[in-house]
Design a protein around this motif. Structure first.
Motif, PDB file in Angstrom:
ATOM      1  N   LEU A   1     -17.145  10.499  -1.936  1.00 53.14           N
ATOM      2  CA  LEU A   1     -16.380   9.666  -1.603  1.00 53.14           C
ATOM      3  C   LEU A   1     -15.024   9.602  -0.776  1.00 53.14           C
ATOM      4  CD1 LEU A   1     -16.032   8.283  -5.411  1.00 53.14           C
ATOM      5  CD2 LEU A   1     -17.705   7.658  -3.566  1.00 53.14           C
ATOM      6  N   ARG A   2     -14.838   8.534  -0.139  1.00 56.51           N
ATOM      7  CA  ARG A   2     -13.541   8.765   0.688  1.00 56.51           C
ATOM      8  C   ARG A   2     -12.587   7.581   0.655  1.00 56.51           C
ATOM      9  NH1 ARG A   2     -14.642   8.385   7.131  1.00 56.51           N
ATOM     10  NH2 ARG A   2     -15.419   6.003   6.388  1.00 56.51           N
ATOM     11  N   ALA A   3     -11.466   7.856  -0.121  1.00 61.78           N
ATOM     12  CA  ALA A   3     -10.493   6.904  -0.051  1.00 61.78           C
ATOM     13  C   ALA A   3     -10.145   5.947   1.093  1.00 61.78           C
ATOM     14  CB  ALA A   3      -9.145   7.533  -0.678  1.00 61.78           C
ATOM     15  N   LYS A   4     -10.011   4.885   1.071  1.00 62.54           N
ATOM     16  CA  LYS A   4      -9.659   4.017   2.216  1.00 62.54           C
ATOM     17  C   LYS A   4      -8.190   3.352   2.189  1.00 62.54           C
ATOM     18  CE  LYS A   4     -12.208   2.893   4.944  1.00 62.54           C
ATOM     19  NZ  LYS A   4     -12.764   3.478   6.336  1.00 62.54           N
ATOM     20  N   ARG A   5      -7.697   3.025   0.795  1.00 61.80           N
ATOM     21  CA  ARG A   5      -6.533   2.486   0.769  1.00 61.80           C
ATOM     22  C   ARG A   5      -5.939   2.480  -0.785  1.00 61.80           C
ATOM     23  NH1 ARG A   5      -9.280  -1.902   2.575  1.00 61.80           N
ATOM     24  NH2 ARG A   5      -9.307  -2.982   0.492  1.00 61.80           N
ATOM     25  N   ILE A   6      -4.717   2.702  -1.059  1.00 60.45           N
ATOM     26  CA  ILE A   6      -4.095   2.728  -2.168  1.00 60.45           C
ATOM     27  C   ILE A   6      -3.160   1.448  -2.304  1.00 60.45           C
ATOM     28  CG2 ILE A   6      -2.809   4.092  -3.757  1.00 60.45           C
ATOM     29  CD1 ILE A   6      -3.696   6.701  -2.663  1.00 60.45           C
ATOM     30  N   VAL A   7      -3.294   0.648  -3.228  1.00 63.02           N
ATOM     31  CA  VAL A   7      -2.568  -0.693  -3.408  1.00 63.02           C
ATOM     32  C   VAL A   7      -1.911  -0.608  -4.654  1.00 63.02           C
ATOM     33  CG1 VAL A   7      -2.944  -3.025  -3.079  1.00 63.02           C
ATOM     34  CG2 VAL A   7      -4.697  -1.377  -2.102  1.00 63.02           C
ATOM     35  N   LEU A   8      -0.675  -0.982  -4.462  1.00 59.01           N
ATOM     36  CA  LEU A   8       0.313  -1.310  -5.752  1.00 59.01           C
ATOM     37  C   LEU A   8      -0.047  -2.740  -6.110  1.00 59.01           C
ATOM     38  CD1 LEU A   8       3.531   0.566  -4.934  1.00 59.01           C
ATOM     39  CD2 LEU A   8       1.561   1.517  -6.090  1.00 59.01           C
ATOM     40  N   LEU A   9      -0.370  -2.720  -7.435  1.00 65.01           N
ATOM     41  CA  LEU A   9      -0.578  -4.103  -8.106  1.00 65.01           C
ATOM     42  C   LEU A   9       0.343  -4.317  -9.020  1.00 65.01           C
ATOM     43  CD1 LEU A   9      -4.387  -4.136  -8.686  1.00 65.01           C
ATOM     44  CD2 LEU A   9      -3.248  -4.829  -6.763  1.00 65.01           C
ATOM     45  N   GLU A  10       0.538  -5.575  -9.657  1.00 65.09           N
ATOM     46  CA  GLU A  10       1.165  -5.965 -10.780  1.00 65.09           C
ATOM     47  C   GLU A  10       1.188  -4.972 -11.807  1.00 65.09           C
ATOM     48  OE1 GLU A  10       1.113 -10.190 -11.170  1.00 65.09           O
ATOM     49  OE2 GLU A  10       1.970 -10.696  -9.446  1.00 65.09           O
ATOM     50  N   ASP A  11       2.266  -5.134 -12.662  1.00 63.49           N
ATOM     51  CA  ASP A  11       2.300  -4.440 -14.185  1.00 63.49           C
ATOM     52  C   ASP A  11       1.735  -2.826 -14.013  1.00 63.49           C
ATOM     53  OD1 ASP A  11       2.537  -6.791 -15.337  1.00 63.49           O
ATOM     54  OD2 ASP A  11       0.306  -7.120 -15.223  1.00 63.49           O
ATOM     55  N   ASP A  12       2.399  -2.541 -12.912  1.00 63.86           N
ATOM     56  CA  ASP A  12       2.219  -0.893 -12.559  1.00 63.86           C
ATOM     57  C   ASP A  12       0.917  -0.503 -12.683  1.00 63.86           C
ATOM     58  OD1 ASP A  12       5.014  -0.657 -12.741  1.00 63.86           O
ATOM     59  OD2 ASP A  12       4.950   0.030 -14.907  1.00 63.86           O
ATOM     60  N   VAL A  13      -0.021  -1.245 -12.073  1.00 67.96           N
ATOM     61  CA  VAL A  13      -1.514  -0.971 -11.675  1.00 67.96           C
ATOM     62  C   VAL A  13      -1.731  -0.526 -10.379  1.00 67.96           C
ATOM     63  CG1 VAL A  13      -3.753  -1.726 -11.914  1.00 67.96           C
ATOM     64  CG2 VAL A  13      -2.142  -2.595 -13.717  1.00 67.96           C
ATOM     65  N   VAL A  14      -2.276   0.597 -10.146  1.00 63.75           N
ATOM     66  CA  VAL A  14      -2.615   1.058  -8.936  1.00 63.75           C
ATOM     67  C   VAL A  14      -4.273   0.876  -8.656  1.00 63.75           C
ATOM     68  CG1 VAL A  14      -2.781   2.869  -7.166  1.00 63.75           C
ATOM     69  CG2 VAL A  14      -0.699   2.587  -8.723  1.00 63.75           C
TER      70      VAL A  14
ATOM     71  N   GLU B   1      -3.292  13.640  -0.990  1.00 62.85           N
ATOM     72  CA  GLU B   1      -1.805  13.954  -1.085  1.00 62.85           C
ATOM     73  C   GLU B   1      -0.743  12.738  -1.072  1.00 62.85           C
ATOM     74  OE1 GLU B   1       0.284  17.496   1.022  1.00 62.85           O
ATOM     75  OE2 GLU B   1       0.526  15.525   2.461  1.00 62.85           O
ATOM     76  N   VAL B   2       0.116  12.341  -1.823  1.00 65.21           N
ATOM     77  CA  VAL B   2       0.672  11.213  -1.761  1.00 65.21           C
ATOM     78  C   VAL B   2       2.355  11.550  -1.774  1.00 65.21           C
ATOM     79  CG1 VAL B   2      -1.145   9.826  -3.084  1.00 65.21           C
ATOM     80  CG2 VAL B   2       0.838  10.888  -4.338  1.00 65.21           C
ATOM     81  N   GLU B   3       3.134  10.482  -1.600  1.00 71.87           N
ATOM     82  CA  GLU B   3       4.474  10.481  -1.427  1.00 71.87           C
ATOM     83  C   GLU B   3       4.986  10.673  -2.772  1.00 71.87           C
ATOM     84  OE1 GLU B   3       8.362   7.885  -0.391  1.00 71.87           O
ATOM     85  OE2 GLU B   3       6.660   7.207   0.097  1.00 71.87           O
ATOM     86  N   LYS B   4       6.017  11.604  -2.865  1.00 69.48           N
ATOM     87  CA  LYS B   4       6.550  12.297  -4.280  1.00 69.48           C
ATOM     88  C   LYS B   4       7.089  10.849  -5.278  1.00 69.48           C
ATOM     89  CE  LYS B   4       9.241  15.666  -6.016  1.00 69.48           C
ATOM     90  NZ  LYS B   4      10.039  16.869  -5.847  1.00 69.48           N
TER      91      LYS B   4
ATOM     92  N   THR C   1       0.826  -1.134   0.225  1.00 74.90           N
ATOM     93  CA  THR C   1       0.009  -0.178   0.060  1.00 74.90           C
ATOM     94  C   THR C   1       0.914   1.213  -0.066  1.00 74.90           C
ATOM     95  OG1 THR C   1      -0.303   0.076   2.211  1.00 74.90           O
ATOM     96  CG2 THR C   1      -1.977  -1.165   1.140  1.00 74.90           C
ATOM     97  N   VAL C   2       0.178   2.278  -0.334  1.00 78.77           N
ATOM     98  CA  VAL C   2       0.812   3.717  -0.335  1.00 78.77           C
ATOM     99  C   VAL C   2      -0.075   4.609   0.323  1.00 78.77           C
ATOM    100  CG1 VAL C   2       1.233   5.765  -1.769  1.00 78.77           C
ATOM    101  CG2 VAL C   2       1.585   3.187  -2.837  1.00 78.77           C
ATOM    102  N   SER C   3       1.165   5.196   1.569  1.00 77.45           N
ATOM    103  CA  SER C   3       0.603   6.013   2.569  1.00 77.45           C
ATOM    104  C   SER C   3      -0.102   7.227   1.824  1.00 77.45           C
ATOM    105  CB  SER C   3       1.382   6.497   3.486  1.00 77.45           C
ATOM    106  OG  SER C   3       2.375   7.178   2.908  1.00 77.45           O
TER     107      SER C   3
END
Length: 208
Positions: free
Chosen positions: A146-159, A184-187, A87-89
Motif C-alpha cells: 500500500l501507499r498512503a496518499k493523504r492524511i485527513v483530519l475529520l471531526e471528533d478527533d478522527v483521522v 513520518e508525521v509532524e510531532k 490534511t496533515v503532511s
C-alpha cells in the motif's frame, strides 16, 4: 408715305422685342432645367451614400451580435467552491536494509518520543517527529503493498488515511502478509486521535 414708313418701323421693333423676350424665356427655362437636374443628381447621390452607409452599419451590427453570441458561448460556467480538506503532511518510509517484523494483528500505532518500542529508539528521530504505522487485514489485499496518499483530519478527533495499492504479489508467491506502511508525521499532530483507513475509491479497509 411717312406714316406708312413709321408704321412699318414700329411693327419691326415690336417683332424684334418679342423675339428677344422669347429667347430670354427659353434660356431661363434651360437654366432652370439644368439646375433642377443637378439638384436631382445630388439628391440621388446622397440617398445612395446614406443607403451604403446604412448597409455597412447593419453588416457591422450583425458581426457584432455574432461575436457577442460566440463570446457568451465561450464563457465558463460558474461553480461553487469545493470543500477544503484539513490534511496533515507526511513522509513515506521505505526500508532499505531490512524492515521491522510485522505486527501479529491489524491496527494503527503512533510512535512518539514518550511511547515507542525500545528497538526503535535509534531508528527514528523522535525529537523532531512522530511515526505512524498502519496495517490492514483484508484477505483480498494480503501480499499487496500500500501507499498512503493523504492524511485527513475529520471531526471528533478522527483521522482518515487514504491509500492506494502500489503493487500486487507476484504469481505463485506464498508470502501473503498483511499490508502495512510506516509514515513520518509532524510531532504531536496525531496524538490522541482515532483512525480509519480507506482506498481512494472510498472502500474501507479492516483494522481488526
Amino acid at each position: 408715305m411717312k406714316r406708312l414708313s413709321m408704321a412699318v418701323f414700329i411693327i419691326f421693333c415690336l417683332i424684334l422685342i418679342t423675339a428677344c423676350n422669347a429667347d430670354q424665356t427659353a434660356n431661363e427655362q434651360v437654366d432652370d432645367q439644368e439646375e433642377t437636374g443637378e439638384e436631382t443628381t445630388n439628391i440621388q447621390e446622397t440617398e445612395e451614400e446614406e443607403s451604403d452607409q446604412q448597409d455597412g452599419n447593419e453588416a457591422e451590427g450583425g458581426d457584432g451580435d455574432g461575436g457577442e453570441s460566440a463570446e457568451n458561448a465561450q464563457q465558463p460556467q460558474a461553480v461553487e467552491t469545493s470543500s477544503v480538506e484539513d490534511t496533515v503532511s507526511f513522509t513515506r518510509i521505505w526500508w532499505t536494509f531490512g524492515s521491522p517484523d510485522r505486527k501479529p494483528e491489524a491496527g494503527v500505532w503512533l510512535y512518539t518520543d514518550e511511547e515507542h518500542p525500545s528497538n526503535k529508539a535509534d531508528t527514528f528521530d523522535f525529537e523532531e517527529n512522530d511515526y505512524l504505522l498502519y496495517q490492514v487485514s483484508d484477505e483480498d489485499l494480503l501480499g499487496h503493498d500500500l501507499r498512503a496518499k493523504r492524511i485527513v483530519l475529520l471531526e471528533d478527533d478522527v483521522v482518515k488515511i487514504v491509500t492506494d495499492i502500489q503493487s500486487e504479489p507476484s504469481d505463485g508467491s506464498d508470502n501473503l502478509e498483511m499490508p502495512r506502511q510506516y509514515l513520518e508525521v509532524e510531532k504531536n499532530v496525531l496524538r490522541g486521535k482515532s483512525f480509519i483507513i480507506e482506498l481512494e475509491d472510498g472502500t474501507p479497509l479492516s483494522l481488526n
